[in-house]
Design a protein around this motif. Structure first.
Motif, short mmCIF file in Angstrom:
data_model
loop_
_atom_site.label_atom_id
_atom_site.label_comp_id
_atom_site.label_asym_id
_atom_site.label_seq_id
_atom_site.Cartn_x
_atom_site.Cartn_y
_atom_site.Cartn_z
N GLN A 90 0.84 -1.19 0.00
CA GLN A 90 0.00 0.00 0.00
C GLN A 90 0.88 1.24 0.00
O GLN A 90 1.85 1.34 0.74
CB GLN A 90 -0.93 0.00 1.22
N SER A 91 0.55 2.22 -0.83
CA SER A 91 1.38 3.42 -1.02
C SER A 91 1.16 4.42 0.11
O SER A 91 0.04 4.64 0.55
CB SER A 91 1.05 4.07 -2.36
N LEU A 92 2.28 5.06 0.53
CA LEU A 92 2.24 6.04 1.61
C LEU A 92 3.16 7.21 1.28
O LEU A 92 4.19 7.03 0.62
CB LEU A 92 2.67 5.42 2.94
N PHE A 93 2.80 8.40 1.77
CA PHE A 93 3.70 9.55 1.77
C PHE A 93 4.11 9.83 3.21
O PHE A 93 3.26 10.00 4.09
CB PHE A 93 3.01 10.80 1.19
N ILE A 94 5.42 9.88 3.46
CA ILE A 94 5.93 10.09 4.82
C ILE A 94 6.73 11.38 4.84
O ILE A 94 7.67 11.55 4.04
CB ILE A 94 6.80 8.91 5.27
N PRO A 95 6.42 12.32 5.75
CA PRO A 95 7.15 13.59 5.80
C PRO A 95 8.53 13.43 6.44
O PRO A 95 8.71 12.67 7.39
CB PRO A 95 6.24 14.47 6.67
N ILE A 96 9.52 14.13 5.91
CA ILE A 96 10.86 14.17 6.48
C ILE A 96 11.38 15.60 6.45
O ILE A 96 10.91 16.42 5.67
CB ILE A 96 11.85 13.24 5.74
N GLN A 97 12.34 15.88 7.32
CA GLN A 97 12.99 17.19 7.35
C GLN A 97 14.35 17.05 6.65
O GLN A 97 15.26 16.43 7.15
CB GLN A 97 13.19 17.66 8.80
N CYS A 98 14.45 17.63 5.46
CA CYS A 98 15.65 17.47 4.63
C CYS A 98 16.59 18.65 4.83
O CYS A 98 16.15 19.80 4.98
CB CYS A 98 15.23 17.37 3.16
N SER A 99 17.91 18.39 4.81
CA SER A 99 18.88 19.47 4.93
C SER A 99 20.16 19.10 4.21
O SER A 99 20.43 17.92 3.94
CB SER A 99 19.17 19.78 6.41
N CYS A 100 20.96 20.11 3.90
CA CYS A 100 22.25 19.93 3.23
C CYS A 100 23.32 19.77 4.29
O CYS A 100 23.55 20.68 5.09
CB CYS A 100 22.53 21.12 2.33
N ASN A 101 23.97 18.60 4.36
CA ASN A 101 24.92 18.27 5.43
C ASN A 101 26.33 18.15 4.88
O ASN A 101 26.57 17.47 3.88
CB ASN A 101 24.52 16.95 6.09
#
Length: 610
Positions: A90-101
């Protein structure tokens, strides 16, 4: 019917053959580079994920894996209830906090660092490919965790898994692109099918990712809004009696043929595994020998590193710790790898660590203050060179467990002020009275413990650094508390602790989490509350913790004073944030606090000098 059965069997055979060939395909090893001057960093984005059997068929387990709430997955994924069961794939969208490291002086990688606790049987490769479904790769995990030994992971150890992501470039895509969704390229995919799936366009995907995408690479899909996922429904079945016999007969024949094919495939697979293990045998023996030699060297190094502590701290025996925790049974776990144990009638908090605990031990040698959790002793396991730090046991647990539960009603305004002063005093001590200065690097409500008198003590120096104004390439910490200059440029200074303390002050006043269910950080919600225009008091009272609003022992002047200190701590320019000396003095100016402290025979001036 016969043709349909034959097609099913051939499909299964091709599936197993494809699995065998795909096992040889390696995902990208270089990560996805970024430039902090060109991208909007950090940013919130989403990853495309599929429910898989048997461990991830409910939102709770997937939410725990990605360190988000179930609601944060169900809402963008078009699922009506967070408690709804899932079906495989089953398809899901999961939020993440992205940053340049920053990884090194010449390379920065864009990712969301997720903390994962190692379980029995886990390896970097298995967690990356199975649990995170190739949204990262084991080579990148090794790069992000340079202090850990991939072949010698302990159960309960925390590892940062870098989930590949990207933020839009500044001014390039404008309002037409809001998210760059992270999607893992599958064997049956092409750019057109991906564009159709997410409501994007093929050319934009190619421009962003190039046209040389391999299977299991991460593709970033630009979208102006999150597409609506079509979730499966159970359709009613209307059997036809006149076809039932034929279907049963065809199904029986199909299952028999498929069973024979499966036996053949499994036999070939088993023979292949035997050959692989045989070829790797010599390599594994050599690796085990190297690990054994490394453990011996580590043990010698540990004893040399802690030789100065032998007189200062009690050296516990491993047998004492095993007995105190019933063999480190899960029922004695306080949090993570910290266990509650009773030795000779005294309660202790026992922190199980790898050999690199020496750095924390060295820092703890330098500090001795009433608002820091006291280290009572340590232990080195002679078998595997694990290090155990034994702390005083703080009976009332963490500040976070009080603020974000029904117990928040028991925390009066005066108690919260006292806790804030305690933490500020502890930070002032490590910032001003240690040489070189110590930066805690992980100040949060979860690392502030409350003793029997509800006084605050700072705990967990596992990320602490001795010395400041340095640049690090390994970004660690807790989302919602991390100072912007550390997140983007890796700048380590005492001012990053000041920023984190400002977030804790906002938690004390508002009773809200540092990051809410929508992924919004608490410090961004304070803007405009203390503006000079009318209604300041009403806005602040509405923003306060509900359990405080019904209390009569506080004054709004006192609350305004604390929030003003918090805002000063959260200034984006670290040079304009106050020192902890200034913060302690400012907090002690509160009339509410002064009257309360006078009953204890203490004055604000004495607290500053303590």
């Amino acid at each position: 019917m016969k043709n349909r059965v034959l097609c099913i069997c051939l499909t299964l055979l091709l599936f197993f053959c494809c699995c065998d060939s795909q096992a040889k395909i390696e995902p990208t090893t270089s990560g996805y580079t970024c430039n902090t001057n060109q991208t909007v960093s950090p940013c919130q984005t989403y990853v495309y994920y599929q429910a898989i059997s048997p461990d991830f068929l409910d939102l709770a387990s997937i939410a725990d894996l990605f360190s988000v709430s179930r609601l944060m997955i169900s809402n963008p994924s078009n699922i009506s209830s967070p408690s709804s069961p899932l079906i495989p794939f089953q398809s899901l969208f999961i939020p993440i906090q992205c940053s340049c490291n920053t990884i090194n002086t010449s390379m920065s990688i864009s990712y969301a660092g997720l903390s994962y606790t190692i379980k029995k049987g886990d390896t970097y490769y298995l967690v990356s490919t199975k649990k995170f479904q190739n949204l990262t790769d084991y080579q990148s995990v090794e790069v992000v965790n340079p202090s850990l030994i991939p072949t010698n992971l302990s159960i309960g150890e925390n590892v940062i898994f870098p989930i590949f992501c990207k933020c839009p470039r500044k001014g390039q895509l404008g309002n037409q692109t809001k998210y760059l969704i992270s999607y893992v390229f599958q064997p049956s995919d092409n750019f057109t099918s991906i564009a159709t799936k997410f409501g994007s366009d093929t050319q934009s995907i190619i421009e962003l990712n190039g046209n040389k995408i391999k299977v299991f690479d991460t593709v970033f899909v630009p979208v102006s809004r999150l597409p609506i996922l079509t979730q499966p429904v159970v359709a009613p079945v209307s059997p036809r009696n006149n076809e039932r016999k034929g279907k049963v007969r065809g199904l029986s024949i199909g299952l028999a043929v498929c069973g024979i094919l499966l036996i053949l495939v499994c036999g070939l697979w088993g023979y292949r595994e035997i050959l692989i293990r045989k070829n790797r045998g010599n390599y594994n023996d050599a690796e085990k020998s190297k690990i054994g030699q490394k453990k011996k060297a580590v043990k010698v190094n540990i004893m040399a590193d802690v030789s100065d502590c032998l007189d200062k701290y009690r050296v516990f025996g491993i047998d004492e710790l095993v007995e105190a925790t019933d063999g480190f049974d899960d029922k004695w776990v306080i949090q993570g790898s910290v266990y509650k144990g009773c030795i000779n009638g005294e309660l202790y908090a026992i922190k199980k660590m790898k050999w690199n605990a020496c750095e924390e031990l060295k820092i703890l040698q330098k500090v001795n203050h009433g608002n820091l959790v006291k280290l009572e002793g340590f232990c080195i396991d002679p078998e595997d060179a694990n290090c155990y730090l034994i702390y005083e046991y703080i009976e009332n647990g963490s500040l976070r467990s009080w603020l974000h539960s029904s117990r928040s009603k028991e925390l009066s305004w005066k108690m919260r002020l006292r806790i804030a002063i305690d933490v500020a005093n502890g930070l002032q001590y490590i910032h001003e009275h240690t040489r070189p200065r110590v930066v805690h690097k992980d100040i949060k409500s979860g690392n502030i413990l409350l003793d029997g008198n509800m006084r605050g003590k700072i705990a967990n120096f596992g990320l602490a650094k001795s010395g400041c104004n340095a640049i690090t390439m390994h970004i660690v910490g807790t989302q919602g508390y991390i100072a912007p200059e550390y997140l983007t440029d890796g700048v380590v200074s005492t001012k990053m602790d000041v920023f984190s303390f400002g977030v804790v002050l906002l938690e004390l006043v508002s009773g809200r989490e540092a990051v809410n269910e929508e992924g919004k950080v608490l410090w961004s919600t304070i803007d405009g509350i203390l503006e000079r225009r009318g209604g300041k008091t009403e806005r602040l009272r509405e923003w306060m913790d509900e359990s405080l609003r019904i209390e009569e022992s506080y004054t709004m002047d006192s609350v305004v004073n604390v929030v003003s200190v918090a805002i000063a701590c959260l200034h984006r320019d670290p040079t304009r944030r106050p020192s902890m000396v200034d913060i302690v003095y400012a907090l002690c100016k509160s009339d509410d606090l002064f009257s309360d402290l006078s009953q204890d025979g203490l004055s604000p001036r004495l607290i500053v000098a303590r």
